[in-house]
Scaffold this active site. Structure first.
Site, PDB file in Angstrom:
ATOM      1  N   ASP A  29      -3.222   2.525 -16.353  1.00  0.00           N
ATOM      2  CA  ASP A  29      -2.266   3.300 -15.558  1.00  0.00           C
ATOM      3  C   ASP A  29      -1.399   2.456 -14.634  1.00  0.00           C
ATOM      4  O   ASP A  29      -0.241   2.746 -14.394  1.00  0.00           O
ATOM      5  CB  ASP A  29      -2.999   4.370 -14.731  1.00  0.00           C
ATOM      6  CG  ASP A  29      -4.088   3.786 -13.829  1.00  0.00           C
ATOM      7  OD1 ASP A  29      -4.298   2.563 -13.852  1.00  0.00           O
ATOM      8  OD2 ASP A  29      -4.741   4.563 -13.105  1.00  0.00           O
ATOM      9  N   HIS A  30      -1.941   1.349 -14.117  1.00  0.00           N
ATOM     10  CA  HIS A  30      -1.226   0.623 -13.062  1.00  0.00           C
ATOM     11  C   HIS A  30      -0.086  -0.248 -13.565  1.00  0.00           C
ATOM     12  O   HIS A  30       0.814  -0.584 -12.799  1.00  0.00           O
ATOM     13  CB  HIS A  30      -2.201  -0.278 -12.296  1.00  0.00           C
ATOM     14  CG  HIS A  30      -2.998   0.429 -11.254  1.00  0.00           C
ATOM     15  ND1 HIS A  30      -3.738   1.553 -11.505  1.00  0.00           N
ATOM     16  CD2 HIS A  30      -3.185   0.164  -9.931  1.00  0.00           C
ATOM     17  CE1 HIS A  30      -4.336   1.949 -10.398  1.00  0.00           C
ATOM     18  NE2 HIS A  30      -4.013   1.116  -9.431  1.00  0.00           N
ATOM     19  N   ASP A  47     -11.045   1.410  -7.736  1.00  0.00           N
ATOM     20  CA  ASP A  47      -9.774   1.811  -7.142  1.00  0.00           C
ATOM     21  C   ASP A  47     -10.117   2.624  -5.904  1.00  0.00           C
ATOM     22  O   ASP A  47     -11.030   3.455  -5.934  1.00  0.00           O
ATOM     23  CB  ASP A  47      -8.955   2.654  -8.113  1.00  0.00           C
ATOM     24  CG  ASP A  47      -7.543   2.828  -7.604  1.00  0.00           C
ATOM     25  OD1 ASP A  47      -6.645   2.135  -8.091  1.00  0.00           O
ATOM     26  OD2 ASP A  47      -7.339   3.665  -6.701  1.00  0.00           O
ATOM     27  N   ARG A  63      -0.198   6.542   0.028  1.00  0.00           N
ATOM     28  CA  ARG A  63      -0.224   5.284   0.778  1.00  0.00           C
ATOM     29  C   ARG A  63       1.217   4.902   1.110  1.00  0.00           C
ATOM     30  O   ARG A  63       2.105   5.072   0.281  1.00  0.00           O
ATOM     31  CB  ARG A  63      -0.889   4.235  -0.102  1.00  0.00           C
ATOM     32  CG  ARG A  63      -1.434   3.071   0.640  1.00  0.00           C
ATOM     33  CD  ARG A  63      -2.573   2.429  -0.114  1.00  0.00           C
ATOM     34  NE  ARG A  63      -3.859   2.932   0.332  1.00  0.00           N
ATOM     35  CZ  ARG A  63      -5.024   2.567  -0.203  1.00  0.00           C
ATOM     36  NH1 ARG A  63      -5.050   1.723  -1.192  1.00  0.00           N
ATOM     37  NH2 ARG A  63      -6.150   3.065   0.272  1.00  0.00           N
ATOM     38  N   SER A  89      -6.212  -0.995  -0.611  1.00  0.00           N
ATOM     39  CA  SER A  89      -6.796  -0.831  -1.944  1.00  0.00           C
ATOM     40  C   SER A  89      -8.074  -1.656  -2.093  1.00  0.00           C
ATOM     41  O   SER A  89      -8.391  -2.506  -1.272  1.00  0.00           O
ATOM     42  CB  SER A  89      -5.778  -1.252  -3.002  1.00  0.00           C
ATOM     43  OG  SER A  89      -5.798  -2.643  -3.140  1.00  0.00           O
ATOM     44  N   ARG A 109      -8.656  -3.863  -4.165  1.00  0.00           N
ATOM     45  CA  ARG A 109      -8.260  -5.058  -4.917  1.00  0.00           C
ATOM     46  C   ARG A 109      -9.135  -6.273  -4.602  1.00  0.00           C
ATOM     47  O   ARG A 109      -9.015  -6.896  -3.559  1.00  0.00           O
ATOM     48  CB  ARG A 109      -6.817  -5.333  -4.497  1.00  0.00           C
ATOM     49  CG  ARG A 109      -6.077  -6.303  -5.287  1.00  0.00           C
ATOM     50  CD  ARG A 109      -4.635  -6.257  -4.834  1.00  0.00           C
ATOM     51  NE  ARG A 109      -4.077  -4.913  -4.924  1.00  0.00           N
ATOM     52  CZ  ARG A 109      -2.976  -4.531  -4.301  1.00  0.00           C
ATOM     53  NH1 ARG A 109      -2.321  -5.359  -3.544  1.00  0.00           N
ATOM     54  NH2 ARG A 109      -2.531  -3.297  -4.443  1.00  0.00           N
TER      55      ARG A 109
HETATM   56 FE1  F3S Z   1      -2.314   4.917  -8.967  1.00  0.00          FE
HETATM   57 FE2  F3S Z   1      -3.106   6.727  -7.406  1.00  0.00          FE
HETATM   58 FE3  F3S Z   1      -3.619   4.272  -6.856  1.00  0.00          FE
HETATM   59  S1  F3S Z   1      -1.261   6.714  -8.453  1.00  0.00           S
HETATM   60  S2  F3S Z   1      -1.840   3.357  -7.570  1.00  0.00           S
HETATM   61  S3  F3S Z   1      -4.355   5.379  -8.579  1.00  0.00           S
HETATM   62  S4  F3S Z   1      -2.970   5.770  -5.454  1.00  0.00           S
END
Ligand code: F3S
Length: 743
Positions: free
Chosen positions: A80-81, A145, A434, A631, A633
């Site tokens: 998705d990212h 995530d 965010r 995040s 990350r």
């Molecule tokens: Fe995606 Fe939701 Fe994170 S849209 S970037 S999973 S805040």
């Protein structure tokens, strides 16, 4: 749960909150005693792991080092990212598929090899897909995530973690986490008019701040809870991450059952009905919340106003009625809106889209369209296909909305934005979660204010931030003035079943052991990992401060996303961005500092760190409050470790980042007195002063400092004598010079 909770009750003998029921029923040893909230660690056995495609790369690379043939718990990967928002959904998806082919192939092959479900690009955003398929009441799910807590909308304890935490669970180890504090939020009344579930969490962000939920689970209860749809609850728990909460959770109710049935999981609803007593707090907890929660917040939904938060921080909250006045007072804010965006994992439910479509239809009936570029990000293929079938998408595109791919896109800086606003101070409004500087379009000058999707849609039509749809009028195409009506109450699930749309799921084969997983040594996207070298037994001494970071230092500041997302699977390559967004406290410059060995100034921090590393010099970084928020990350910990960092010393840490640092072998230390941060203030020769120790008891630290002017470097003694898994701390003392902090 039932069996384990019987053991828990036999040793604990006290009423249990819902969070406790789910946590403790997942204890590695349910007979564990001596747990103290906010102080001791618990070892838990989660039911499932979900990985997104950015952190999924490093998670899979780390999992390969375990040499297991399959994951120990059900696991899935969600692409998705990496999908960029440029023109519109299908075109953007096609281009992103080509650009990220190597990464997707790696993830697809690794998933098949290790028994992991693979949701290919186009399937949707990890949290929405997990909500539709994997979240259920009483579950414990980990996700790489920070918005994984969205599962709390279905009564799941879903927690965002770094890749190393996820890999431990995938490898069959228990997950270790600080036994959290509990914040109880008692909801009364019922929302109406323009107020939406989003406003609950926007209001709460203003009340608790971005660090108010740190190491806490936010548990909602009270008569108002059942008035909120399961997807509305999910919006609220998703954004608990903005408060730093470990996770957030709602008690099981009929709204959740309805959503489960509507997403082909009626069997789970039946089971949950049967075990409802496990999926709600004991009645004593609700009757006397002060005794069972560390903090209580009361929200009367009937009185809650729509809110806007931002720019630049989600806890800068105000009711929409105060926005216009604030615009007059604060010259830094920009009234004219340059773009409006709705959807994302946070707010693209059937209910959200229906209410936004209602607002759009009202504008259309008056001959109006969106006054600014208006974008819609469906959270999943199921959402996209259903709103296409049921007409909401048409209502939105009729006022000129652009439908983006079912992916994160602008929510994670994957917005290739064109136009005059780029680089200039400008206002965007979103229903995302965010709003740190540069979060959406990579431009620190863009100011993101967050509201509910229906409010953002109204603002898109009004075109100004000062427009209050509750009180202000718009001018119709025929010149008449009119006021938008509050959007009608909308169903949370479609009258017919959800439309599944195109299939993007690939189940793993029964036996993937013969599948070859190769990575080209020339690849700039994926790099195989080697274990970090073991400690050589020597103390770390004479370490300069690479950076003293000032103010908000998010994982985005430590390891920026945007264009760097491309390199997330290549440790050496992405480490070139280290601390690029962090503000140097000595110069107020972002991303640059002084090389104390060569005396050169204005160099990028990663370049300085590489230079130190080449000369065998270890370094430390100094952080401000809530260092590493944002995040999950883990790249923000991997890069400092790769480039020779030994410790980060901060006034305080965000939970996931602190854990990520430790998992990668860096010490996360806090100043004993947060004001000591101010002592490190000499611009020409960074020094570290102040006593600091481990923020938690698990670490037998060991920090020694010298305020002596001649001692310009930090000295640690016995570093990495970490007593991390319940062993006694090592008391360590040594010849130190002036100040000593030992325990
Ligand atoms: Fe995606 Fe939701 Fe994170 S849209 S970037 S999973 S805040």
């Amino acid at each position: 749960m039932d069996k384990n909770l019987n053991v828990v009750r036999s040793v604990q003998n006290r009423p249990l909150t819902l969070a406790d029921k789910i946590l403790l029923s997942h204890l590695d040893d349910p007979a564990t005693t001596g747990m103290v909230r906010g102080q001791t660690y618990v070892q838990l056995r989660p039911d499932r792991v979900i990985l997104q495609d950015v952190l999924g790369q490093t998670a899979m690379l780390q999992f390969m080092q375990t040499r297991r043939t399959t994951t120990a718990v059900p696991t899935s990967v969600h692409c998705d990212h990496l999908i960029q928002a440029r023109v519109e959904g299908s075109l953007d998806l096609t281009e992103s598929l080509a650009e990220n082919d190597e990464v997707y192939n790696f993830l697809r092959t690794a998933s098949a090899k290790y028994g992991v479900g693979f949701w290919s690009p186009g399937a949707g955003i990890i949290h929405q897909v997990a909500f539709e398929n994997y979240a259920y009441p009483g579950e414990m799910m980990l996700g790489t995530d920070s918005h994984t807590p969205m599962g709390g909308g279905l009564g799941s304890i879903s927690v965002g973690v770094g890749g190393a935490d996820a890999v431990e669970v995938m490898a069959g180890l228990p997950w270790e986490v600080l036994y959290p504090r509990f914040i109880g939020v008692r909801l009364t009344g019922k929302m109406s008019g323009w107020t939406a579930p989003k406003d609950v969490i926007l209001y709460l962000a203003g009340e608790l701040s971005v660090s108010g939920g740190t190491n806490a689970i936010i548990e909602y209860f009270g008569p108002g809870a059942a008035s909120i749809s399961a997807t509305g609850k999910a919006t609220i728990t998703n954004m608990g991450a903005e408060l730093g909460a470990t996770t957030s959770v709602f008690p099981y109710d009929e709204r959740m059952a309805r959503y489960l049935r509507s997403t082909r999981r009626g069997d789970l609803a039946e089971l949950a009905d049967k075990y409802r007593h496990l999926l709600t707090a004991d009645s004593e907890c609700e009757a006397n919340p002060d005794q069972y929660y560390d903090r209580i917040v009361e929200i009367n939904l009937s009185e809650l106003e729509p809110h806007l938060v931002g720019p630049h921080s989600p806890d800068r909250a105000r009711p929409i009625s105060q926005m216009a006045a604030e615009l007059k007072e604060d010259a830094g804010l920009v009234d004219s809106i340059s773009a409006a965006l709705i959807g994302s994992c946070t707010n693209s439910s059937y209910e959200d889209m229906s209410r936004s479509a209602d607002v759009a239809e009202q504008a259309k009936a008056r001959g109006l369209k969106s006054a600014v570029p208006f974008m819609v990000t469906p959270g999943s293929e199921q959402v996209r296909a259903t709103i296409e079938r049921d007409g909401q998408m048409r209502s939105l595109t009729d006022i000129d909305a652009t439908v983006l791919a079912n992916a994160c896109g602008p929510c994670i800086g994957q917005w290739r934005r064109a136009g005059e606003s780029v680089g200039n101070p400008n206002t965007i409004v979103t229903s995302y979660n965010r709003n740190f500087p540069a979060r959406n379009d990579g431009q620190p000058s863009t100011m993101n204010l967050i509201g509910s999707p229906e409010i953002v849609t109204a603002l898109a039509i009004g075109g100004r931030l000062s427009f209050n749809p509750l009180t202000d009028t718009l001018t119709a195409a025929d010149g008449s003035e009119f006021r938008l009506d509050p959007p009608a109450e909308a169903p949370e699930v479609p009258p017919a079943d959800f439309e599944e749309g195109r299939s993007f799921y690939q189940a793993p084969p029964d036996d993937g052991s013969a599948i070859e997983l190769t990575v080209s040594p020339d690849s700039e996207r994926i790099q195989l990992l080697e274990p970090w070298p073991a400690w050589d037994g020597n103390d770390f001494t004479d370490m300069p401060a690479l950076l003293k970071a000032k103010g908000k230092t998010t994982t985005d500041s430590i390891s920026p996303a945007g264009v760097w997302l491309r390199f997330r699977g290549h440790l050496d390559r992405f480490s070139d961005n280290m601390f690029m967004g962090a503000i140097n406290a000595y110069t107020d410059e972002a991303g640059k500092g002084l090389n104390v060995v060569t005396g050169e100034t204005g160099q990028g921090f990663s370049r300085i760190a590489r230079n130190y590393k080449a000369q065998g010099v270890k370094w430390v970084a100094i952080g401000d409050f809530n260092y590493g928020e944002g995040s999950s990350r883990e790249h923000a910990a991997l890069s400092p470790r790769l480039l020779g960092g030994a410790a980060v010393i901060a006034r305080s840490f965000a939970r996931i980042h602190e854990s990520n640092l430790k998992k990668q072998g860096l010490l996360a230390l806090t100043f004993t007195d947060p004001d000591d941060y101010e002592l490190n203030s000499e611009p020409d020769f960074p020094k570290v002063y102040g006593a600091f120790d481990s923020p938690r008891e698990e670490c037998g630290v060991i920090a020694v400092y010298s305020p002596d002017e001649s001692a310009s470097r930090l000295t640690f003694f016995g570093l990495f004598a970490l007593q991390h898994r319940g062993q006694e701390s090592a008391g360590i003392a040594s010849n130190t010079g002036d100040g000593i902090a030992v325990h």
